[in-house]
Scaffold this motif. Structure first.
Motif, PDB file in Angstrom:
ATOM      1  N   MET A   1       0.840  -1.177   0.000  1.00 32.56           N
ATOM      2  CA  MET A   1       0.000   0.000   0.000  1.00 32.56           C
ATOM      3  C   MET A   1       0.883   1.237   0.000  1.00 32.56           C
ATOM      4  O   MET A   1       1.749   1.402   0.855  1.00 32.56           O
ATOM      5  CB  MET A   1      -0.893  -0.041   1.249  1.00 32.56           C
ATOM      6  CG  MET A   1      -1.715   1.184   1.452  1.00 32.56           C
ATOM      7  SD  MET A   1      -2.932   1.045   2.778  1.00 32.56           S
ATOM      8  CE  MET A   1      -1.957   1.512   4.184  1.00 32.56           C
ATOM      9  N   ALA A   2       0.660   2.114  -0.960  1.00 41.72           N
ATOM     10  CA  ALA A   2       1.430   3.343  -1.064  1.00 41.72           C
ATOM     11  C   ALA A   2       0.945   4.345  -0.023  1.00 41.72           C
ATOM     12  O   ALA A   2      -0.237   4.424   0.277  1.00 41.72           O
ATOM     13  CB  ALA A   2       1.297   3.938  -2.457  1.00 41.72           C
ATOM     14  N   PHE A   3       1.878   5.096   0.521  1.00 42.10           N
ATOM     15  CA  PHE A   3       1.557   6.109   1.518  1.00 42.10           C
ATOM     16  C   PHE A   3       1.898   7.462   0.942  1.00 42.10           C
ATOM     17  O   PHE A   3       3.051   7.734   0.621  1.00 42.10           O
ATOM     18  CB  PHE A   3       2.352   5.856   2.800  1.00 42.10           C
ATOM     19  CG  PHE A   3       2.044   6.821   3.918  1.00 42.10           C
ATOM     20  CD1 PHE A   3       0.990   6.588   4.783  1.00 42.10           C
ATOM     21  CD2 PHE A   3       2.806   7.960   4.099  1.00 42.10           C
ATOM     22  CE1 PHE A   3       0.702   7.464   5.812  1.00 42.10           C
ATOM     23  CE2 PHE A   3       2.530   8.853   5.129  1.00 42.10           C
ATOM     24  CZ  PHE A   3       1.471   8.595   5.987  1.00 42.10           C
ATOM     25  N   GLU A   4       0.900   8.317   0.787  1.00 40.62           N
ATOM     26  CA  GLU A   4       1.096   9.679   0.297  1.00 40.62           C
ATOM     27  C   GLU A   4       0.924  10.623   1.481  1.00 40.62           C
ATOM     28  O   GLU A   4      -0.168  10.772   2.016  1.00 40.62           O
ATOM     29  CB  GLU A   4       0.076  10.015  -0.786  1.00 40.62           C
ATOM     30  CG  GLU A   4       0.192  11.426  -1.295  1.00 40.62           C
ATOM     31  CD  GLU A   4      -0.933  11.816  -2.250  1.00 40.62           C
ATOM     32  OE1 GLU A   4      -1.031  13.011  -2.562  1.00 40.62           O
ATOM     33  OE2 GLU A   4      -1.714  10.941  -2.658  1.00 40.62           O
ATOM     34  N   THR A   5       1.986  11.256   1.906  1.00 35.57           N
ATOM     35  CA  THR A   5       1.933  12.163   3.049  1.00 35.57           C
ATOM     36  C   THR A   5       1.088  13.386   2.710  1.00 35.57           C
ATOM     37  O   THR A   5       1.339  14.065   1.721  1.00 35.57           O
ATOM     38  CB  THR A   5       3.354  12.604   3.460  1.00 35.57           C
ATOM     39  OG1 THR A   5       4.113  11.457   3.809  1.00 35.57           O
ATOM     40  CG2 THR A   5       3.308  13.567   4.636  1.00 35.57           C
ATOM     41  N   LEU A   6       0.100  13.648   3.549  1.00 34.21           N
ATOM     42  CA  LEU A   6      -0.753  14.821   3.392  1.00 34.21           C
ATOM     43  C   LEU A   6      -0.357  15.928   4.353  1.00 34.21           C
ATOM     44  O   LEU A   6      -0.524  17.107   4.053  1.00 34.21           O
ATOM     45  CB  LEU A   6      -2.217  14.443   3.624  1.00 34.21           C
ATOM     46  CG  LEU A   6      -2.783  13.379   2.683  1.00 34.21           C
ATOM     47  CD1 LEU A   6      -4.200  13.006   3.092  1.00 34.21           C
ATOM     48  CD2 LEU A   6      -2.735  13.859   1.240  1.00 34.21           C
ATOM     49  N   PHE A   7       0.146  15.551   5.521  1.00 34.94           N
ATOM     50  CA  PHE A   7       0.528  16.507   6.550  1.00 34.94           C
ATOM     51  C   PHE A   7       1.404  15.793   7.558  1.00 34.94           C
ATOM     52  O   PHE A   7       1.199  14.613   7.840  1.00 34.94           O
ATOM     53  CB  PHE A   7      -0.718  17.063   7.257  1.00 34.94           C
ATOM     54  CG  PHE A   7      -0.410  17.998   8.391  1.00 34.94           C
ATOM     55  CD1 PHE A   7      -0.006  19.307   8.152  1.00 34.94           C
ATOM     56  CD2 PHE A   7      -0.520  17.578   9.697  1.00 34.94           C
ATOM     57  CE1 PHE A   7       0.285  20.165   9.200  1.00 34.94           C
ATOM     58  CE2 PHE A   7      -0.239  18.432  10.756  1.00 34.94           C
ATOM     59  CZ  PHE A   7       0.170  19.728  10.498  1.00 34.94           C
ATOM     60  N   THR A   8       2.375  16.494   8.110  1.00 35.46           N
ATOM     61  CA  THR A   8       3.217  15.941   9.163  1.00 35.46           C
ATOM     62  C   THR A   8       3.225  16.910  10.335  1.00 35.46           C
ATOM     63  O   THR A   8       3.481  18.098  10.161  1.00 35.46           O
ATOM     64  CB  THR A   8       4.659  15.716   8.668  1.00 35.46           C
ATOM     65  OG1 THR A   8       4.627  14.794   7.570  1.00 35.46           O
ATOM     66  CG2 THR A   8       5.547  15.179   9.779  1.00 35.46           C
ATOM     67  N   ALA A   9       2.915  16.386  11.508  1.00 34.41           N
ATOM     68  CA  ALA A   9       3.001  17.161  12.740  1.00 34.41           C
ATOM     69  C   ALA A   9       4.220  16.663  13.499  1.00 34.41           C
ATOM     70  O   ALA A   9       4.452  15.454  13.596  1.00 34.41           O
ATOM     71  CB  ALA A   9       1.745  16.969  13.586  1.00 34.41           C
ATOM     72  N   THR A  10       4.997  17.580  14.033  1.00 34.24           N
ATOM     73  CA  THR A  10       6.212  17.218  14.752  1.00 34.24           C
ATOM     74  C   THR A  10       6.159  17.825  16.148  1.00 34.24           C
ATOM     75  O   THR A  10       5.841  19.004  16.305  1.00 34.24           O
ATOM     76  CB  THR A  10       7.455  17.740  14.006  1.00 34.24           C
ATOM     77  OG1 THR A  10       7.430  17.230  12.666  1.00 34.24           O
ATOM     78  CG2 THR A  10       8.731  17.311  14.701  1.00 34.24           C
ATOM     79  N   ALA A  11       6.442  16.997  17.144  1.00 31.84           N
ATOM     80  CA  ALA A  11       6.457  17.468  18.526  1.00 31.84           C
ATOM     81  C   ALA A  11       7.691  16.923  19.226  1.00 31.84           C
ATOM     82  O   ALA A  11       8.180  15.842  18.901  1.00 31.84           O
ATOM     83  CB  ALA A  11       5.197  17.022  19.265  1.00 31.84           C
ATOM     84  N   THR A  12       8.167  17.683  20.196  1.00 33.84           N
ATOM     85  CA  THR A  12       9.313  17.280  20.999  1.00 33.84           C
ATOM     86  C   THR A  12       8.918  17.357  22.463  1.00 33.84           C
ATOM     87  O   THR A  12       8.300  18.330  22.895  1.00 33.84           O
ATOM     88  CB  THR A  12      10.517  18.208  20.736  1.00 33.84           C
ATOM     89  OG1 THR A  12      10.835  18.144  19.345  1.00 33.84           O
ATOM     90  CG2 THR A  12      11.722  17.802  21.566  1.00 33.84           C
ATOM     91  N   ALA A  13       9.275  16.318  23.206  1.00 36.34           N
ATOM     92  CA  ALA A  13       9.029  16.297  24.651  1.00 36.34           C
ATOM     93  C   ALA A  13      10.367  16.267  25.372  1.00 36.34           C
ATOM     94  O   ALA A  13      11.287  15.570  24.962  1.00 36.34           O
ATOM     95  CB  ALA A  13       8.197  15.082  25.040  1.00 36.34           C
TER      96      ALA A  13
END
Length: 138
Positions: A1-13
């Motif tokens: 199954m192909a994965f097409e990135t629509l949005f990426t959220a990045t968080a750091t703890a």
């Protein structure tokens, strides 16, 4: 199954459950804590709160999409996710209870919509088989 990135959220703890977590764009910035005797220090949140909020929003969108395909108005629908942290044999685990309602829908029709939304929701897909999840019509 192909994965097409629509949005990426990045968080750091930093500091784990007793520290701080923030997204790279600053849209979320929270101090974290661990409840003591069921009480959380004021002004703090937990990873479970954040997970529940994200899951409820995502599941709500899946429910709206499923309802729309069935000709049901879900604009007044609500989804509540209770995310629990618990002890298991080899450490800790999560469990979720998902409750949903759309005004005007009977119990059986609502349960069917929720089950279909559970198959569609990305959070449900990501956790399927990994955590205990119950889905109930309110």
């Amino acid at each position: 199954m192909a994965f097409e990135t629509l949005f990426t959220a990045t968080a750091t703890a930093k500091g784990g459950r007793h520290g701080h977590s923030q997204t790279s764009d600053g849209s979320v910035s929270v101090d974290l804590g661990m409840p003591k005797n069921g009480v959380l220090e004021q002004g703090k949140t937990t990873p479970e709160h954040l997970f529940a909020a994200g899951y409820a929003a995502c599941f709500g969108s899946a429910l709206e999409a499923v309802a729309k395909r069935k000709g049901v108005d879900a604009s007044q629908g609500e989804v509540t996710v209770a995310a629990s942290l618990g002890k298991v044999e080899d450490g800790f685990a999560l469990a979720v209870k998902i409750t949903g309602r759309i005004p005007g829908q009977d119990q059986a029709a609502m349960q069917a919509l929720l089950e279909e939304a559970h198959r569609m929701c990305p959070y449900s897909k990501a956790t399927r088989g990994n955590i205990e999840a119950t889905v109930t019509a309110a």
